[in-house]
Design a protein around this motif. Structure first.
Motif, PDB file in Angstrom:
ATOM      1  N   VAL B 298     -31.022   5.354  39.372  1.00 51.04           N
ATOM      2  CA  VAL B 298     -30.789   3.933  39.104  1.00 51.04           C
ATOM      3  C   VAL B 298     -29.367   3.740  38.571  1.00 51.04           C
ATOM      4  CG1 VAL B 298     -31.514   1.950  37.730  1.00 51.04           C
ATOM      5  CG2 VAL B 298     -33.226   3.442  38.754  1.00 51.04           C
ATOM      6  N   GLY B 299     -28.941   4.650  37.708  1.00 50.90           N
ATOM      7  CA  GLY B 299     -27.571   4.564  37.194  1.00 50.90           C
ATOM      8  C   GLY B 299     -26.555   4.636  38.318  1.00 50.90           C
ATOM      9  N   ALA B 300     -26.763   5.588  39.215  1.00 45.95           N
ATOM     10  CA  ALA B 300     -25.830   5.726  40.338  1.00 45.95           C
ATOM     11  C   ALA B 300     -25.863   4.482  41.206  1.00 45.95           C
ATOM     12  CB  ALA B 300     -26.201   6.958  41.168  1.00 45.95           C
ATOM     13  N   ALA B 301     -27.067   3.925  41.413  1.00 44.76           N
ATOM     14  CA  ALA B 301     -27.176   2.724  42.249  1.00 44.76           C
ATOM     15  C   ALA B 301     -26.437   1.561  41.601  1.00 44.76           C
ATOM     16  CB  ALA B 301     -28.651   2.367  42.464  1.00 44.76           C
ATOM     17  N   VAL B 302     -26.557   1.441  40.275  1.00 46.85           N
ATOM     18  CA  VAL B 302     -25.837   0.366  39.572  1.00 46.85           C
ATOM     19  C   VAL B 302     -24.336   0.545  39.759  1.00 46.85           C
ATOM     20  CG1 VAL B 302     -25.235  -0.520  37.290  1.00 46.85           C
ATOM     21  CG2 VAL B 302     -27.619  -0.133  37.882  1.00 46.85           C
ATOM     22  N   TYR B 303     -23.877   1.785  39.587  1.00 49.71           N
ATOM     23  CA  TYR B 303     -22.437   2.007  39.749  1.00 49.71           C
ATOM     24  C   TYR B 303     -21.990   1.645  41.167  1.00 49.71           C
ATOM     25  CZ  TYR B 303     -17.966   4.129  40.425  1.00 49.71           C
ATOM     26  OH  TYR B 303     -16.658   4.300  40.755  1.00 49.71           O
ATOM     27  N   LEU B 304     -22.719   2.155  42.150  1.00 48.94           N
ATOM     28  CA  LEU B 304     -22.294   1.960  43.541  1.00 48.94           C
ATOM     29  C   LEU B 304     -22.355   0.493  43.952  1.00 48.94           C
ATOM     30  CD1 LEU B 304     -24.026   4.969  45.288  1.00 48.94           C
ATOM     31  CD2 LEU B 304     -21.598   4.609  44.991  1.00 48.94           C
ATOM     32  N   THR B 305     -23.325  -0.246  43.419  1.00 47.43           N
ATOM     33  CA  THR B 305     -23.491  -1.631  43.858  1.00 47.43           C
ATOM     34  C   THR B 305     -22.647  -2.597  43.044  1.00 47.43           C
ATOM     35  OG1 THR B 305     -25.758  -0.987  44.262  1.00 47.43           O
ATOM     36  CG2 THR B 305     -25.236  -3.298  44.532  1.00 47.43           C
ATOM     37  N   GLU B 306     -22.600  -2.383  41.718  1.00 48.54           N
ATOM     38  CA  GLU B 306     -21.990  -3.391  40.867  1.00 48.54           C
ATOM     39  C   GLU B 306     -20.529  -3.086  40.544  1.00 48.54           C
ATOM     40  OE1 GLU B 306     -23.753  -6.101  39.841  1.00 48.54           O
ATOM     41  OE2 GLU B 306     -25.453  -5.391  41.022  1.00 48.54           O
ATOM     42  N   TYR B 307     -20.166  -1.822  40.442  1.00 50.42           N
ATOM     43  CA  TYR B 307     -18.830  -1.499  39.957  1.00 50.42           C
ATOM     44  C   TYR B 307     -17.900  -0.984  41.046  1.00 50.42           C
ATOM     45  CZ  TYR B 307     -20.521  -2.078  35.185  1.00 50.42           C
ATOM     46  OH  TYR B 307     -21.039  -2.596  34.032  1.00 50.42           O
ATOM     47  N   ALA B 308     -18.390  -0.056  41.878  1.00 50.75           N
ATOM     48  CA  ALA B 308     -17.492   0.595  42.832  1.00 50.75           C
ATOM     49  C   ALA B 308     -17.001  -0.388  43.880  1.00 50.75           C
ATOM     50  CB  ALA B 308     -18.215   1.757  43.508  1.00 50.75           C
ATOM     51  N   ASP B 309     -15.770  -0.192  44.336  1.00 52.90           N
ATOM     52  CA  ASP B 309     -15.275  -1.008  45.444  1.00 52.90           C
ATOM     53  C   ASP B 309     -16.073  -0.649  46.687  1.00 52.90           C
ATOM     54  OD1 ASP B 309     -13.382  -2.224  43.935  1.00 52.90           O
ATOM     55  OD2 ASP B 309     -11.830  -0.742  44.367  1.00 52.90           O
ATOM     56  N   GLN B 310     -16.577  -1.687  47.367  1.00 53.39           N
ATOM     57  CA  GLN B 310     -17.351  -1.420  48.578  1.00 53.39           C
ATOM     58  C   GLN B 310     -16.375  -0.982  49.666  1.00 53.39           C
ATOM     59  OE1 GLN B 310     -20.773  -1.700  48.251  1.00 53.39           O
ATOM     60  NE2 GLN B 310     -20.152  -2.095  46.148  1.00 53.39           N
ATOM     61  N   GLY B 311     -16.467   0.259  50.062  1.00 50.35           N
ATOM     62  CA  GLY B 311     -15.524   0.738  51.069  1.00 50.35           C
ATOM     63  C   GLY B 311     -15.909   2.118  51.521  1.00 50.35           C
ATOM     64  N   ARG B 312     -14.895   2.931  51.804  1.00 43.08           N
ATOM     65  CA  ARG B 312     -15.168   4.238  52.370  1.00 43.08           C
ATOM     66  C   ARG B 312     -16.009   5.088  51.424  1.00 43.08           C
ATOM     67  NH1 ARG B 312     -10.317   7.470  54.941  1.00 43.08           N
ATOM     68  NH2 ARG B 312     -10.469   5.708  56.331  1.00 43.08           N
ATOM     69  N   PHE B 313     -15.661   5.040  50.133  1.00 44.36           N
ATOM     70  CA  PHE B 313     -16.360   5.885  49.169  1.00 44.36           C
ATOM     71  C   PHE B 313     -17.866   5.587  49.148  1.00 44.36           C
ATOM     72  CE2 PHE B 313     -17.952   6.252  44.757  1.00 44.36           C
ATOM     73  CZ  PHE B 313     -17.976   7.631  44.696  1.00 44.36           C
ATOM     74  N   THR B 314     -18.204   4.302  49.022  1.00 44.92           N
ATOM     75  CA  THR B 314     -19.628   3.974  48.956  1.00 44.92           C
ATOM     76  C   THR B 314     -20.329   4.311  50.265  1.00 44.92           C
ATOM     77  OG1 THR B 314     -19.043   1.714  49.521  1.00 44.92           O
ATOM     78  CG2 THR B 314     -19.467   2.167  47.219  1.00 44.92           C
ATOM     79  N   ARG B 315     -19.601   4.161  51.374  1.00 45.82           N
ATOM     80  CA  ARG B 315     -20.230   4.498  52.660  1.00 45.82           C
ATOM     81  C   ARG B 315     -20.511   5.988  52.756  1.00 45.82           C
ATOM     82  NH1 ARG B 315     -16.892   0.815  55.066  1.00 45.82           N
ATOM     83  NH2 ARG B 315     -15.495   2.399  55.863  1.00 45.82           N
ATOM     84  N   ILE B 316     -19.556   6.800  52.274  1.00 47.36           N
ATOM     85  CA  ILE B 316     -19.760   8.250  52.312  1.00 47.36           C
ATOM     86  C   ILE B 316     -20.957   8.625  51.454  1.00 47.36           C
ATOM     87  CG2 ILE B 316     -18.790  10.453  51.553  1.00 47.36           C
ATOM     88  CD1 ILE B 316     -16.060   9.392  52.436  1.00 47.36           C
ATOM     89  N   VAL B 317     -21.011   8.055  50.261  1.00 49.36           N
ATOM     90  CA  VAL B 317     -22.144   8.357  49.378  1.00 49.36           C
ATOM     91  C   VAL B 317     -23.455   7.954  50.043  1.00 49.36           C
ATOM     92  CG1 VAL B 317     -23.218   7.808  47.177  1.00 49.36           C
ATOM     93  CG2 VAL B 317     -20.766   8.142  47.296  1.00 49.36           C
ATOM     94  N   GLU B 318     -23.438   6.798  50.687  1.00 53.77           N
ATOM     95  CA  GLU B 318     -24.648   6.314  51.350  1.00 53.77           C
ATOM     96  C   GLU B 318     -25.107   7.291  52.432  1.00 53.77           C
ATOM     97  OE1 GLU B 318     -24.896   2.128  53.220  1.00 53.77           O
ATOM     98  OE2 GLU B 318     -24.615   1.926  51.059  1.00 53.77           O
ATOM     99  N   THR B 319     -24.143   7.701  53.273  1.00 54.56           N
ATOM    100  CA  THR B 319     -24.491   8.644  54.336  1.00 54.56           C
ATOM    101  C   THR B 319     -25.015   9.946  53.749  1.00 54.56           C
ATOM    102  OG1 THR B 319     -22.616   7.694  55.494  1.00 54.56           O
ATOM    103  CG2 THR B 319     -23.639   9.604  56.489  1.00 54.56           C
ATOM    104  N   ALA B 320     -24.360  10.397  52.695  1.00 59.58           N
ATOM    105  CA  ALA B 320     -24.777  11.660  52.090  1.00 59.58           C
ATOM    106  C   ALA B 320     -26.182  11.559  51.531  1.00 59.58           C
ATOM    107  CB  ALA B 320     -23.793  12.057  50.992  1.00 59.58           C
ATOM    108  N   THR B 321     -26.490  10.430  50.869  1.00 56.30           N
ATOM    109  CA  THR B 321     -27.838  10.304  50.313  1.00 56.30           C
ATOM    110  C   THR B 321     -28.878  10.224  51.418  1.00 56.30           C
ATOM    111  OG1 THR B 321     -27.083   8.062  49.883  1.00 56.30           O
ATOM    112  CG2 THR B 321     -27.730   9.348  48.001  1.00 56.30           C
ATOM    113  N   ASN B 322     -28.555   9.496  52.483  1.00 60.89           N
ATOM    114  CA  ASN B 322     -29.506   9.451  53.599  1.00 60.89           C
ATOM    115  C   ASN B 322     -29.754  10.843  54.138  1.00 60.89           C
ATOM    116  OD1 ASN B 322     -29.732   6.721  53.376  1.00 60.89           O
ATOM    117  ND2 ASN B 322     -28.271   6.262  55.000  1.00 60.89           N
ATOM    118  N   GLY B 323     -28.681  11.628  54.226  1.00 64.01           N
ATOM    119  CA  GLY B 323     -28.824  12.999  54.704  1.00 64.01           C
ATOM    120  C   GLY B 323     -29.689  13.823  53.777  1.00 64.01           C
ATOM    121  N   LEU B 324     -29.453  13.673  52.469  1.00 59.72           N
ATOM    122  CA  LEU B 324     -30.243  14.425  51.486  1.00 59.72           C
ATOM    123  C   LEU B 324     -31.721  14.077  51.602  1.00 59.72           C
ATOM    124  CD1 LEU B 324     -28.439  14.476  48.033  1.00 59.72           C
ATOM    125  CD2 LEU B 324     -29.250  16.384  49.380  1.00 59.72           C
TER     126      LEU B 324
END
Lengths: 291, 516
Positions: B298-324
């Motif tokens: 939940v902490g990571a989701a809050v960071y990725l959604t509310e704080y991080a700039d939506q861009g390459r970084f969040t997309r990479i994390v998203e792909t990685a989590t889907n893979g995991l």
């Protein structure tokens, strides 16, 4: 009057904005003083060097066709544009003797003193009471939590008093006083919007910015909001964006007309703007030839 | 004038004619055959059982033939204009292709298996048959294209079963294939495929074909699918309960309360061996995994959604989590064995099991939490910001409460998966699968005067879990009978349902809080 001859039916024109169209003399204090304000979204310029003094304790209407930058201008007045990454603001907005775009401005304090009401009613999915006391609670002005009570501070009476005062201020008290613990989402659209106004009043603002507050409401709810806005102007400085020219004519003391391209074309006493506009383009817009 | 008005009315008000009632016959047969087919597959009835003195196989084949005759009649009545229908000029490409595929399979199987022809013969033959069927269906008006192919299928199937070509004692062992198919299953399969076709064609015909017919046909077909899905779920649960209930209730009594299989351990001192240690082990595994994974995710989701700039970084994390999330669980198991185990006691421990299941839970909770946070309207954030409330306060008091139901959905789904996982804990959790001793996690906290100040032997000791026990019974029959395995399966099902119940109740509570 050569500009009249070059006038086209779409309102596209070579007309030059004259300084005297923007000069507005008023009695009383200035609440907000805007100077040379430019706003860019990426490479697009949304507002072009706006100069405008807004008098306190009155209703200022911002009108203009869609995309003319009136909402952008409104959001500049309490720095809500900071929340949009691509937006860049240049120029100054002076409030209480300070430029709100200075680096050391405290956004919390700024927004406490310049509140905002949005186009569509957006109460929190909480009870009516919690919606009102939300702001003061977060600012530490009201605390009814367990720890506070153990420490001998119990603001429940203050909270009741605040809720009643704000709901009365927003002309909602009589309708909801017996169901303050119901969820705010159960209210009608008009009631929700007045609740949002009450919520904005709760943090004790001097200025209320309203972004088309009645555009999502039916005629009866709209007229209630309009009455409310006129009442609020006795205590607060109200700046209201509206699509509805009759509404602007009915409730505002002064009107600013924005036209396509983000220009402020004419600003002055509402009666004068609607009865005797100086700009041909403003006249065309008001009489419904375009926009 | 009034006459033409009356004609128009006739077009608007649905007529009932003989064909409507006639077409109900195959649709009804379809519904019955569907149920009978399932009953045969689950061996509640046998094809050789009799009803009113006739075997089910025969009854089904008579039904098939009846449906064939009625559908054929409906098609002919309709096309000759005896009854009033509104068929389209063509049956449509999709239906034609579907019938072509059925023809391909039917002719192919007959040619290759019964006539014993090689691929050079059966493949072209069935291809020609398929193209022929598809072409004919495509070419004829809808009333014939819908009814006749289904009637043909039903006719063939009915005759094949009635004449005992494929009867109850029929066995088919395809070449180069270790499995063999038996008559009852084939008869049930015929019943089920035929029932879908009959339901579709019958309901379609009963509305006089055309768009209204297709509408009802599609509705009936999809409803049948939905019922089939629910039936599979229900039958699965019933099957497990049927097989496991005896074991679970072995030696049980109400007063004084005794449920030895559930409440006993496994050892010589018990008259009835039980699985209590495994139940407790599973519960602690799930609790530990949730405690470990949910705050992180939940902490990571809050960071990725509310704080991080939506861009390459969040997309990479998203792909990685889907893979995991789609990583096979045995890979997690191997990772835990090679990485976690040497670092924690160098021996199997409950803690290692909790951690590896927590790792598995992380991506799902992260993905669903992120979705839930993104679904919170921006209006709430704007409203809060306009009141001068800071971003973190906004997240805590407006955004997260509004997202809790979505987060809970993710946790519920995740628990369902990890509670039943065997592979990740295979190598890191268990010393003896059938254990007499129950890990007492709460009672094992000890405070010490020196670092690390708190110790817990139960967390750092071995445990066992229900899915592992089940696995042990199945693979090796280690010390326990098949009934023991079924009992374990039933209890595992109950434990997972119990966690679901907790999760869903909490979700209902939070949803209510947001709505009223």
């Amino acid at each position: 009057m050569s500009q009249i001859e070059t006038q086209t039916t779409t309102g596209e024109t070579e007309e030059q904005i004259r300084d005297e169209w923007l000069e507005y003399e008023f009695d009383g204090e200035t609440a907000l003083s805007v100077e040379d304000l430019d706003v860019f979204y990426g490479n697009d310029q949304a507002l072009q060097s706006i100069d405008m003094d807004i008098p306190e304790k009155s209703v200022t209407a911002l009108i203009g066709p869609s995309g003319c930058g009136k909402s952008t201008f409104l959001r500049c007045l309490n720095r809500m544009n900071d929340r949009i990454d691509a937006a860049r603001v240049e120029g100054t907005v002076e409030f209480a003797g300070e430029n709100i775009y200075d680096d050391d401005v405290n956004l919390v304090e700024l927004r406490k003193r310049i509140g905002m009401v949005f186009q569509s009613p957006n109460p929190f999915p909480k009870s009516i009471r919690e919606n009102i006391s939300y702001g003061p609670r977060k600012h530490g002005d009201i605390d009814t939590g367990l720890v506070a009570r153990l420490l001998g501070r119990d603001d429940r009476d203050e909270e009741e008093e605040l809720v009643e005062r704000c709901l009365r201020g927003a002309a909602l008290w009589d309708e909801v006083h017996d169901r303050l613990d119901d969820n705010a989402l159960g209210l009608s659209g008009g009631q929700q919007q007045r609740l949002c106004i009450a919520r904005a009043l709760a943090v004790g603002p001097d200025v209320l910015l309203m972004d088309e507050p009645a555009s999502a409401l039916d005629p009866i709810a709209t007229s209630k909001i309009e009455d409310l806005v006129e009442d609020l102007a006795e205590e607060y400085t109200v700046v209201i964006v509206t699509h509805n020219m009759q509404q602007a004519a009915r409730i505002s003391d002064q009107t600013a007309v924005f036209l396509t391209g983000g220009e402020l074309v004419e600003y002055g006493d509402t009666d004068q703007i609607f009865e005797n506009p100086q700009s041909q383009r403003v006249e065309d817009y008001i009489t419904g030839k375009f926009g | 004038m009034s006459e033409s008005y009356g004609d128009e009315r006739a077009n608007i008000v649905a007529e009932t004619s003989a064909v409507d009632q006639l077409a109900v016959i195959p649709a009804t047969f379809g519904a019955i055959a569907f149920v009978v087919g399932w009953a045969i597959v689950f061996r509640w009835i046998s094809v050789t059982d009799t009803l009113a003195g006739i075997e089910y196989a025969t009854l089904l084949s008579i039904g098939h033939l009846l449906a064939a005759a009625v559908l054929c009649a409906v098609g002919i009545f309709s096309t000759t204009g005896i009854v009033d229908t509104e068929p389209d000029d063509s049956t449509g490409l999709f239906t034609a292709l579907a019938f072509g595929a059925i023809a391909f399979i039917g002719v192919g199987l007959t040619a290759s298996q019964t006539l014993g022809t090689g691929a050079t013969v059966w493949f072209p033959t069935s291809l020609v048959a398929a193209v022929l069927v598809a072409g004919v269906v495509l070419g004829v008006p809808e009333d014939l294209g819908v009814t006749l192919p289904v009637a043909a299928f039903e006719l063939v199937v009915g005759l094949v079963v009635l004449t005992d070509v494929i009867g109850p004692s029929w066995v088919w062992s395809p070449n180069g294939f270790s499995a063999s198919f038996v008559g009852p299953i084939a008869i049930a399969a015929f019943a089920m495929v035929g029932s879908l076709l009959c339901v579709w064609a019958g309901t379609n015909a009963s509305k006089g074909f055309g768009s209204r017919g297709r509408e009802l046909g599609a509705y009936a077909l999809i409803s049948t699918y939905a019922v089939a899905l629910l039936a599979i779920l229900a039958l699965l649960i019933i099957f497990v309960v049927q097989n496991g209930l005896n074991q679970v209730l072995k030696g049980a009594q109400l007063w004084p309360f005794k449920l030895p299989f559930v409440l006993n351990g496994y050892g010589l001192q018990y008259d009835v061996n039980g699985i209590f240690p495994a139940i407790v082990g599973t519960v602690w595994l799930v609790v530990g995994a949730v405690v470990f994974a949910v705050p992180l995710a939940v902490g990571a989701a809050v960071y990725l959604t509310e704080y991080a700039d939506q861009g390459r970084f969040t997309r990479i994390v998203e792909t990685a989590t889907n893979g995991l999330w789609s990583t096979p669980s045995i890979v997690y198991g191997l990772f835990a064995f090679a990485f976690l185990l040497p670092r924690i006691q160098n021996d199997v421990t409950l803690l290692t099991g909790q951690l590896v299941l927590g790792f598995m839970l992380l991506p799902l909770v992260l993905i669903t939490s992120r979705e839930a946070l993104q679904n919170v309207p921006d209006e709430y954030r704007d409203a809060s910001a306009a009141l001068g409330v800071t971003q973190w306060q906004t997240i805590r008091s407006v955004v997260l409460p509004a997202a809790i139901p979505g987060v809970l959905t993710g946790i519920i789904l995740g628990i369902g998966r990890i509670a039943g996982e065997t592979a990740p804990i295979l190598l890191v959790l268990v010393r003896e699968p059938f254990s007499a001793s129950t890990p007492s996690v709460l009672g094992s906290f000890h405070f010490t005067a020196t670092a690390p100040f708190i110790t817990n032997d139960a967390l750092l000791g071995p445990a066992t879990a229900l899915p592992y026990q089940l696995f042990a019974v199945i693979t090796a029959g280690v010390g326990a009978s098949q009934e023991f395995g079924w009992g374990t399966a039933l209890v595992l099902l109950c434990v997972v349902m119990f966690f679901y119940a907790i999760g869903i109740t909490t979700r209902i509570y939070f949803r209510k809080k947001l709505r009223q």
